[in-house]
Design a protein around this motif. Structure first.
Motif, PDB file in Angstrom:
ATOM      1  N   LYS A 176       7.678  -8.030 -44.649  1.00 33.26           N
ATOM      2  CA  LYS A 176       8.555  -6.865 -44.566  1.00 33.26           C
ATOM      3  C   LYS A 176       8.469  -6.053 -45.852  1.00 33.26           C
ATOM      4  O   LYS A 176       8.166  -6.589 -46.915  1.00 33.26           O
ATOM      5  CB  LYS A 176      10.002  -7.305 -44.326  1.00 33.26           C
ATOM      6  CG  LYS A 176      10.276  -7.837 -42.934  1.00 33.26           C
ATOM      7  CD  LYS A 176      11.744  -8.202 -42.793  1.00 33.26           C
ATOM      8  CE  LYS A 176      12.078  -8.681 -41.391  1.00 33.26           C
ATOM      9  NZ  LYS A 176      13.520  -9.029 -41.258  1.00 33.26           N
ATOM     10  N   ARG A 177       8.781  -4.778 -45.731  1.00 30.90           N
ATOM     11  CA  ARG A 177       8.725  -3.919 -46.917  1.00 30.90           C
ATOM     12  C   ARG A 177       9.791  -4.325 -47.934  1.00 30.90           C
ATOM     13  O   ARG A 177       9.601  -4.193 -49.142  1.00 30.90           O
ATOM     14  CB  ARG A 177       8.911  -2.455 -46.503  1.00 30.90           C
ATOM     15  CG  ARG A 177       8.578  -1.476 -47.614  1.00 30.90           C
ATOM     16  CD  ARG A 177       8.383  -0.079 -47.067  1.00 30.90           C
ATOM     17  NE  ARG A 177       8.068   0.860 -48.135  1.00 30.90           N
ATOM     18  CZ  ARG A 177       7.793   2.144 -47.939  1.00 30.90           C
ATOM     19  NH1 ARG A 177       7.793   2.630 -46.701  1.00 30.90           N
ATOM     20  NH2 ARG A 177       7.518   2.933 -48.957  1.00 30.90           N
ATOM     21  N   THR A 178      10.927  -4.829 -47.463  1.00 30.96           N
ATOM     22  CA  THR A 178      11.978  -5.338 -48.339  1.00 30.96           C
ATOM     23  C   THR A 178      12.216  -6.809 -48.045  1.00 30.96           C
ATOM     24  O   THR A 178      12.500  -7.179 -46.902  1.00 30.96           O
ATOM     25  CB  THR A 178      13.293  -4.560 -48.161  1.00 30.96           C
ATOM     26  OG1 THR A 178      13.088  -3.193 -48.532  1.00 30.96           O
ATOM     27  CG2 THR A 178      14.390  -5.146 -49.027  1.00 30.96           C
ATOM     28  N   THR A 179      12.069  -7.650 -49.056  1.00 26.71           N
ATOM     29  CA  THR A 179      12.311  -9.085 -48.917  1.00 26.71           C
ATOM     30  C   THR A 179      13.400  -9.500 -49.911  1.00 26.71           C
ATOM     31  O   THR A 179      13.765  -8.746 -50.809  1.00 26.71           O
ATOM     32  CB  THR A 179      11.029  -9.888 -49.186  1.00 26.71           C
ATOM     33  OG1 THR A 179      10.535  -9.577 -50.503  1.00 26.71           O
ATOM     34  CG2 THR A 179       9.947  -9.553 -48.171  1.00 26.71           C
ATOM     35  N   SER A 180      13.883 -10.700 -49.759  1.00 27.32           N
ATOM     36  CA  SER A 180      14.947 -11.190 -50.646  1.00 27.32           C
ATOM     37  C   SER A 180      14.506 -12.473 -51.324  1.00 27.32           C
ATOM     38  O   SER A 180      13.671 -13.217 -50.805  1.00 27.32           O
ATOM     39  CB  SER A 180      16.241 -11.431 -49.865  1.00 27.32           C
ATOM     40  OG  SER A 180      16.048 -12.408 -48.859  1.00 27.32           O
ATOM     41  N   TYR A 184      16.713  -8.269 -54.180  1.00 23.69           N
ATOM     42  CA  TYR A 184      15.919  -7.659 -53.113  1.00 23.69           C
ATOM     43  C   TYR A 184      14.685  -7.033 -53.757  1.00 23.69           C
ATOM     44  O   TYR A 184      14.747  -6.500 -54.867  1.00 23.69           O
ATOM     45  CB  TYR A 184      16.724  -6.596 -52.374  1.00 23.69           C
ATOM     46  CG  TYR A 184      17.832  -7.169 -51.531  1.00 23.69           C
ATOM     47  CD1 TYR A 184      17.578  -7.642 -50.243  1.00 23.69           C
ATOM     48  CD2 TYR A 184      19.127  -7.253 -52.027  1.00 23.69           C
ATOM     49  CE1 TYR A 184      18.594  -8.184 -49.471  1.00 23.69           C
ATOM     50  CE2 TYR A 184      20.147  -7.792 -51.262  1.00 23.69           C
ATOM     51  CZ  TYR A 184      19.874  -8.256 -49.986  1.00 23.69           C
ATOM     52  OH  TYR A 184      20.878  -8.806 -49.233  1.00 23.69           O
ATOM     53  N   ASN A 185      13.578  -7.119 -53.044  1.00 21.97           N
ATOM     54  CA  ASN A 185      12.309  -6.607 -53.544  1.00 21.97           C
ATOM     55  C   ASN A 185      11.764  -5.619 -52.516  1.00 21.97           C
ATOM     56  O   ASN A 185      11.419  -6.014 -51.402  1.00 21.97           O
ATOM     57  CB  ASN A 185      11.335  -7.766 -53.779  1.00 21.97           C
ATOM     58  CG  ASN A 185      10.049  -7.319 -54.447  1.00 21.97           C
ATOM     59  OD1 ASN A 185       9.305  -6.518 -53.914  1.00 21.97           O
ATOM     60  ND2 ASN A 185       9.783  -7.871 -55.613  1.00 21.97           N
ATOM     61  N   THR A 186      11.680  -4.335 -52.891  1.00 21.65           N
ATOM     62  CA  THR A 186      11.235  -3.295 -51.961  1.00 21.65           C
ATOM     63  C   THR A 186       9.917  -2.703 -52.415  1.00 21.65           C
ATOM     64  O   THR A 186       9.801  -2.234 -53.555  1.00 21.65           O
ATOM     65  CB  THR A 186      12.284  -2.171 -51.846  1.00 21.65           C
ATOM     66  OG1 THR A 186      13.507  -2.717 -51.355  1.00 21.65           O
ATOM     67  CG2 THR A 186      11.815  -1.088 -50.891  1.00 21.65           C
ATOM     68  N   ARG A 187       8.910  -2.753 -51.541  1.00 17.67           N
ATOM     69  CA  ARG A 187       7.619  -2.130 -51.835  1.00 17.67           C
ATOM     70  C   ARG A 187       7.789  -0.616 -51.841  1.00 17.67           C
ATOM     71  O   ARG A 187       8.266  -0.023 -50.868  1.00 17.67           O
ATOM     72  CB  ARG A 187       6.590  -2.562 -50.782  1.00 17.67           C
ATOM     73  CG  ARG A 187       5.160  -2.185 -51.125  1.00 17.67           C
ATOM     74  CD  ARG A 187       4.150  -2.822 -50.178  1.00 17.67           C
ATOM     75  NE  ARG A 187       4.216  -2.270 -48.840  1.00 17.67           N
ATOM     76  CZ  ARG A 187       4.686  -2.898 -47.786  1.00 17.67           C
ATOM     77  NH1 ARG A 187       5.154  -4.136 -47.913  1.00 17.67           N
ATOM     78  NH2 ARG A 187       4.711  -2.336 -46.591  1.00 17.67           N
ATOM     79  N   HIS A 205       6.910  -2.325 -56.977  1.00 15.96           N
ATOM     80  CA  HIS A 205       8.088  -2.747 -56.221  1.00 15.96           C
ATOM     81  C   HIS A 205       9.348  -2.437 -57.029  1.00 15.96           C
ATOM     82  O   HIS A 205       9.346  -2.504 -58.263  1.00 15.96           O
ATOM     83  CB  HIS A 205       8.046  -4.254 -55.942  1.00 15.96           C
ATOM     84  CG  HIS A 205       6.920  -4.673 -55.060  1.00 15.96           C
ATOM     85  ND1 HIS A 205       7.088  -5.033 -53.743  1.00 15.96           N
ATOM     86  CD2 HIS A 205       5.587  -4.802 -55.307  1.00 15.96           C
ATOM     87  CE1 HIS A 205       5.922  -5.353 -53.213  1.00 15.96           C
ATOM     88  NE2 HIS A 205       4.998  -5.223 -54.150  1.00 15.96           N
ATOM     89  N   LYS A 236      12.914  -3.949 -57.761  1.00 12.28           N
ATOM     90  CA  LYS A 236      13.587  -5.244 -57.649  1.00 12.28           C
ATOM     91  C   LYS A 236      15.010  -5.093 -58.187  1.00 12.28           C
ATOM     92  O   LYS A 236      15.209  -4.692 -59.329  1.00 12.28           O
ATOM     93  CB  LYS A 236      12.824  -6.305 -58.446  1.00 12.28           C
ATOM     94  CG  LYS A 236      13.181  -7.735 -58.072  1.00 12.28           C
ATOM     95  CD  LYS A 236      12.225  -8.704 -58.766  1.00 12.28           C
ATOM     96  CE  LYS A 236      12.546 -10.148 -58.444  1.00 12.28           C
ATOM     97  NZ  LYS A 236      12.198 -10.491 -57.060  1.00 12.28           N
TER      98      LYS A 236
END
Length: 368
Positions: free
Chosen positions: A156-160, A197-200, A209, A211
């Protein structure tokens, strides 16, 4: 006794025959060969697609002519076809050998269904799940029901992530160095845990990213020379104790919001169907940013003995500690483990005549 041995032998032979049937299953081995052939074709088609894209781009920019582009495309298609043919021939030979083994009675049809099972992962990263096996990741508090579910969630584009960090803690005092620090270098520690949360940032590029999240920070200081903190009006000072302390520890706890720009060098992946997707926390990573938050509490813990009686004295108060915290932080590492440093831009005490800024260095774990 002989009957027990006989029945045990029969049971053992039965189990061996079942395992053998599973390992030499005709359908299973044929299915594996079919999957490999399909994977070869899809992978080569993807490579050809990328080559054609580059050729079209060069044509569009005027680097090559239309005639040259057509020739390059034809050449790329021919090379791709030859590569597919060479790799598929190897798999076809394996299939022919499997058919011959079946004719000779060396393989059987499926007799039992393979159990998928459950795997418990303590850390945060692992290889892709096998088929429908379930993975329980204790580090990141996540459950993946098979390979497809794992790829879908982790790409996913955003992971945790669950974050935990620990290491050495001290202060930078104006006009002093660590060799003359008022606090034990190896005895003062920090701890941090939280969720991020980590968003590309770019849809089709995995390098940058954002973060962000929240953390609870514990900054502990252990004064040297049998000293402890005393609040005198607006000043907080270190004084020598009248008793011999077994431990003198000062702790500040903060709730903070960390924010980092993370560079993740994890390359893009390709699944069995030839589709590309992105992962995080599987290669070298670099994060640069900062944090800001509020102080939750301050506490001083003193342990000593009086007349062979052990005493533990807990003192709670503000100790003139700054109510807000903000600073700079960075980390660099591989996969889920990083070297982590953070520095408070605000002074630890509000009105002390000598400015002291907290600094921490340790190890950080981002369980993805």
């Amino acid at each position: 006794m002989q009957k027990i041995i006989f029945y045990a032998a029969v049971l053992l032979l039965t189990l061996i025959s079942k395992v053998s049937a599973q390992q030499t299953s005709f359908e299973g081995r044929a299915k594996q060969i079919s999957k490999r052939i399909d994977s070869i074709v899809r992978a080569e088609k993807q490579i050809l697609k990328e080559q054609v894209y580059v050729i079209d781009k060069n044509l569009e920019e005027g680097i090559i002519t239309k005639s040259e582009a057509m020739n390059l495309k034809q050449k790329a298609a021919d090379e791709s076809a030859k590569t597919i043919e060479a790799k598929v021939i190897v798999e076809q030979q394996k299939l022919e050998a499997l058919i011959q083994d079946k004719i000779n009675g060396l393989v059987q049809y499926d007799t039992i269904k393979k159990r998928r099972g459950t795997t418990i992962i303590i850390g945060g990263n692992s290889r892709d799940s096998i088929d429908d096996a379930t993975e329980i990741h204790l580090g990141s508090f996540k459950i993946y029901n098979g390979e497809k579910d794992k790829i879908r969630k982790k790409s996913k584009r955003t992971t945790s992530q669950f974050v935990f960090a620990a290491g050495l803690n001290n202060v930078i005092t104006e006009g002093e160095d660590f060799e003359n620090s008022d606090y034990r270098v190896w005895g003062s520690h920090f701890y941090e845990w939280g969720s991020t949360y980590n968003t590309r940032i770019f849809k089709n590029n995995n390098l940058l990213h954002a973060k962000y999240g929240f953390s609870v920070m514990y900054n502990n200081l252990r004064p040297t020379e049998n000293r402890f903190f005393v609040k005198n009006g607006e000043q907080t000072e270190l004084q020598t104790g009248s008793v011999n302390f077994n431990e003198s520890r000062f702790r500040n706890v903060y709730l903070v919001v960390p924010m980092h720009l993370e560079f993740d060098f994890t390359p893009r992946k390709t699944n069995k169907d030839g589709d590309t997707y992105f992962r995080t926390h599987e290669s070298f990573r670099l994060g640069i940013g900062g944090y800001g938050g509020v102080r939750i509490k301050s506490k001083q813990i003193l342990k000593y003995e009086v007349d062979d009686t052990k005493i533990k004295d807990k003192q709670k108060g503000d100790f003139n500690v700054s109510n807000y915290i903000y600073g700079l932080s960075a980390y660099i590492g591989y996969r889920q483990t990083s070297l982590y440093v953070k520095y408070d831009l605000n002074t630890m005490f509000k009105n002390n005549t000598i400015e002291q800024n907290n600094i921490s260095l340790g190890i950080r774990f981002d369980f993805n």
